[in-house]
Design a protein around this motif. Structure first.
Motif, PDB file in Angstrom:
ATOM      1  N   ALA A   1     -20.137  12.375 -10.000  1.00  0.00           N
ATOM      2  CA  ALA A   1     -19.217  12.390 -10.589  1.00  0.00           C
ATOM      3  C   ALA A   1     -18.991  11.774 -12.563  1.00  0.00           C
ATOM      4  O   ALA A   1     -18.888  12.532 -13.457  1.00  0.00           O
ATOM      5  N   ILE A   2     -19.936  10.777 -12.342  1.00  0.00           N
ATOM      6  CA  ILE A   2     -20.065  10.019 -13.306  1.00  0.00           C
ATOM      7  C   ILE A   2     -21.444  10.547 -14.100  1.00  0.00           C
ATOM      8  O   ILE A   2     -21.141  11.311 -15.716  1.00  0.00           O
TER       9      ILE A   2
ATOM     10  N   ASP B   1     -21.551  14.195 -14.646  1.00  0.00           N
ATOM     11  CA  ASP B   1     -20.848  15.183 -14.791  1.00  0.00           C
ATOM     12  C   ASP B   1     -20.286  14.812 -16.556  1.00  0.00           C
ATOM     13  O   ASP B   1     -20.126  15.048 -17.370  1.00  0.00           O
ATOM     14  N   LEU B   2     -19.136  13.373 -15.999  1.00  0.00           N
ATOM     15  CA  LEU B   2     -18.481  12.924 -17.279  1.00  0.00           C
ATOM     16  C   LEU B   2     -19.720  12.445 -18.200  1.00  0.00           C
ATOM     17  O   LEU B   2     -19.152  12.483 -19.428  1.00  0.00           O
TER      18      LEU B   2
ATOM     19  N   THR C   1     -26.747   4.428 -15.633  1.00  0.00           N
ATOM     20  CA  THR C   1     -24.835   4.823 -16.561  1.00  0.00           C
ATOM     21  C   THR C   1     -23.794   3.317 -16.538  1.00  0.00           C
ATOM     22  O   THR C   1     -22.871   3.813 -16.680  1.00  0.00           O
TER      23      THR C   1
ATOM     24  N   SER D   1     -16.571   2.973 -23.443  1.00  0.00           N
ATOM     25  CA  SER D   1     -17.205   3.438 -21.895  1.00  0.00           C
ATOM     26  C   SER D   1     -18.274   2.694 -21.708  1.00  0.00           C
ATOM     27  O   SER D   1     -19.341   2.915 -20.860  1.00  0.00           O
TER      28      SER D   1
ATOM     29  N   ALA E   1     -17.693   3.717 -15.627  1.00  0.00           N
ATOM     30  CA  ALA E   1     -17.148   5.267 -16.436  1.00  0.00           C
ATOM     31  C   ALA E   1     -16.128   4.877 -16.126  1.00  0.00           C
ATOM     32  O   ALA E   1     -15.110   5.807 -16.465  1.00  0.00           O
TER      33      ALA E   1
ATOM     34  N   VAL F   1     -13.138   5.047 -19.121  1.00  0.00           N
ATOM     35  CA  VAL F   1     -12.889   6.464 -18.813  1.00  0.00           C
ATOM     36  C   VAL F   1     -12.027   7.954 -18.656  1.00  0.00           C
ATOM     37  O   VAL F   1     -11.264   8.555 -18.822  1.00  0.00           O
ATOM     38  N   PHE F   2     -12.350   8.007 -17.336  1.00  0.00           N
ATOM     39  CA  PHE F   2     -11.761   8.490 -15.987  1.00  0.00           C
ATOM     40  C   PHE F   2     -10.425   7.972 -15.605  1.00  0.00           C
ATOM     41  O   PHE F   2      -9.687   8.804 -16.006  1.00  0.00           O
TER      42      PHE F   2
ATOM     43  N   THR G   1      -9.375  10.038 -18.333  1.00  0.00           N
ATOM     44  CA  THR G   1      -8.876  11.122 -18.293  1.00  0.00           C
ATOM     45  C   THR G   1      -8.250  11.993 -17.372  1.00  0.00           C
ATOM     46  O   THR G   1      -7.314  12.790 -17.589  1.00  0.00           O
ATOM     47  N   ASP G   2      -8.083  11.023 -15.905  1.00  0.00           N
ATOM     48  CA  ASP G   2      -7.129  11.552 -14.790  1.00  0.00           C
ATOM     49  C   ASP G   2      -5.327  11.608 -15.888  1.00  0.00           C
ATOM     50  O   ASP G   2      -4.780  12.415 -15.888  1.00  0.00           O
TER      51      ASP G   2
ATOM     52  N   PRO H   1     -14.225  16.640 -18.604  1.00  0.00           N
ATOM     53  CA  PRO H   1     -15.823  15.903 -18.847  1.00  0.00           C
ATOM     54  C   PRO H   1     -16.224  16.773 -19.950  1.00  0.00           C
ATOM     55  O   PRO H   1     -16.887  16.300 -21.252  1.00  0.00           O
TER      56      PRO H   1
END
Length: 520
Positions: free
Chosen positions: A209-210, A212-213, A256, A337, A340, A343-344, A347-348, A354
């Motif tokens: 998931a990280i 993908d982001l 990351t 960033s 992650a 940012v999450f 985005t959440d 992403p």
């Protein structure tokens, strides 16, 4: 709204500089040299001729320097020396002698908050031209030291300075420090695993998931001439654990997390509309500051939810609200960033994918563009200004994060005029309240909320350390280290799913709390 009033603050110039140690013409510039070059670039960016640039430099009445990592903590050191007055060291490189010189506090949010503050000073008539500049030369320092070389970057500049100190209050928990969470990496890994637990994901699924982001971030970095790592990578490359992409703290793979080995500088100049006109700066260069909102969290162990930051959400909502805009109406986005989860966190809340066609970074992000200490967001602002100019009438949002998701600054920029007559475009939100008490005295049990596994502190040979946050029966929070010498406990934590597990607690000789798997 018609022609902007004379004391309306407008950004008139932005500048960025960088160098990599393998670049042709690499000069091994000091942080002050890089910051001075960035400020010179910002002056040139105003669009006036050489004579006009000299007049602009002399017109700077206020300069703020972003604090280097080397001077960001009481225990930090500058191996090649430092300037005694960083803002004036930067100013003298472009022939400026401002009345006011500010050395800001520590934190990735400080540059953007300072921009809002100085814009307010201009709106109030107490300043006409203000500049912000900062730089890091961490890559050069490491390269020179590895080669056995040294430089003398000490400067005695003198003059007045408004040194605002480190600003580290309410950032640290003594208990977490004592148990090995001495870095940003360890703190963010604790938060990240709390979010992973909430979603019921394995470590590898979460790393994916990280990936993908952040994969879209790498494509932006690949096109940015100032990026420290200008290479596009796939989500799989970012998520796969390899010798080159090792785990640095569960769940993070090396690629990351923020890259601090950079040589980068950035600067922003803001002036009153009246002074900009007098200096001959075309309105096509002007970008307006529409809102700057600041918010902060309590110390990590006192937060209600370790998986998110209500303060950063509140800051973004306040900035958007002051501008009467929704997130959907923002065209250009840069979300801080370093890791992650900041940012999450957004985005959440704002339902951002992403692959959002607008992108979530303007620079390439801290793991790929680079993380130049406290100064990253000055680069983000420079990119936001460029995007706003290229698409008149569009809005750019920059989110700037400091500490351990401790402080946040959100701002909106546009060529559309902003009315500062109400002096209400800088918003300082109240600190989020402490919501969880910390346990006092020796404890006998905890239930695991989150954890990370990190290397032991430098100078020790104790092997990996599992840092744990959990609750006792009264709901109080406890910091501990899991007993990795116990095979069952080690298997539980290395398996990646200790959440909700009961640990029996004991006290080590050095005062640390040690947790071992045991009955509830």
């Amino acid at each position: 709204m018609g022609e902007p009033a004379e004391n309306t603050p407008v950004i008139i110039g932005v500048g960025q500089v960088s160098e990599r140690t393998n670049d042709a013409g690499y000069r091994a510039r000091s942080p002050m040299d890089l910051a001075g070059d960035a400020l010179a670039a910002a002056i040139a960016d105003s669009g006036v001729d050489a004579g006009g640039q000299a007049r602009l430099a002399r017109s700077i009445d206020t300069i703020g320097a972003i604090r280097q990592f080397e001077i960001s903590r009481p225990d930090a050191s500058a191996p090649f020396g430092r300037a005694d007055n960083p803002p004036r060291a930067i100013a003298r490189r472009i022939g400026a002698d401002p009345a006011r010189a500010i050395l800001e506090t520590t934190g990735g949010q400080t540059g953007q908050n300072l921009l809002g503050e100085l814009a307010g000073e201009i709106a109030a008539g107490r300043s006409e031209v203000a500049a912000i500049a900062g730089a890091e030369a961490i890559s050069t320092v490491r390269a020179l030291r590895a080669a056995g070389e040294a430089r003398d970057w000490s400067e005695h500049v003198g003059g007045s300075i408004e040194d605002r100190g480190y600003g580290l209050e309410s950032l640290f928990d003594a208990e977490l420090l004592h148990h090995g969470a001495t870095s940003a990496l360890a703190h963010y890994a604790l938060f990240e695993n709390a979010r992973r637990a909430e979603r019921g994901l394995s470590p590898q699924a979460y790393r994916q998931a990280i990936g993908d982001l952040l994969a879209p971030f790498t494509r932006v970095a690949a096109a940015n001439p100032h990026a420290a790592a200008p290479r596009a990578r796939t989500a799989h490359e970012l998520a796969a654990v390899t010798d080159r992409n090792r785990i640095v703290a569960e769940p993070y793979a090396r690629m990351t997390v923020a890259r601090d080995q950079v040589n980068q500088g950035a600067a922003v100049i803001v002036a009153s509309a009246g002074k900009a006109r007098a200096l001959g700066i075309a309105e096509s260069r002007w970008v307006h500051v529409h809102a700057v909102a600041a918010a902060s969290e309590p110390a990590p162990m006192e937060r209600a939810d370790l998986a998110r930051s209500p303060a950063s959400i509140a800051a973004v909502e306040a900035a958007l609200g002051r501008c009467g805009r929704s997130f959907d109406e923002v065209r250009h986005i840069d979300l801080y960033s370093c890791f992650a989860i900041p940012v999450f966190n957004l985005t959440d809340r704002f339902d951002l994918a992403p692959g959002d066609p607008r992108g979530l970074t303007l620079t390439g992000g801290l793991p790929f563009f680079g993380g130049p200490g406290n100064n990253y967001s000055t680069h983000a602002i420079a990119e936001a200004v460029a995007r706003a100019r290229a698409m008149p009438g569009s809005y750019a949002l920059v989110g700037a994060n400091g500490g351990f998701m401790s402080k946040y600054s959100a701002a909106l920029y546009s060529t559309e005029p902003a009315d500062w007559s109400g002096h209400d475009r800088t918003i300082d939100l109240p600190r989020q309240p402490a919501a969880v008490p910390k346990a006092a005295g020796e404890q006998d049990r905890l239930t695991v909320e989150t954890y990370t596994i990190v290397d032991s502190p430098p100078g020790t040979e104790a092997g990996p350390r599992a840092i744990v946050l959990g609750r006792n029966a009264a709901g109080e929070r406890i910091a501990a280290n899991a007993d990795l010498d116990d095979s069952e406990t080690r298997a539980l934590f290395e398996g990646g799913a200790p959440f909700g597990a009961p640990l029996r607690l004991s006290r080590a000789e050095d005062g640390r709390t040690i947790g071992k798997l045991g009955p509830a």
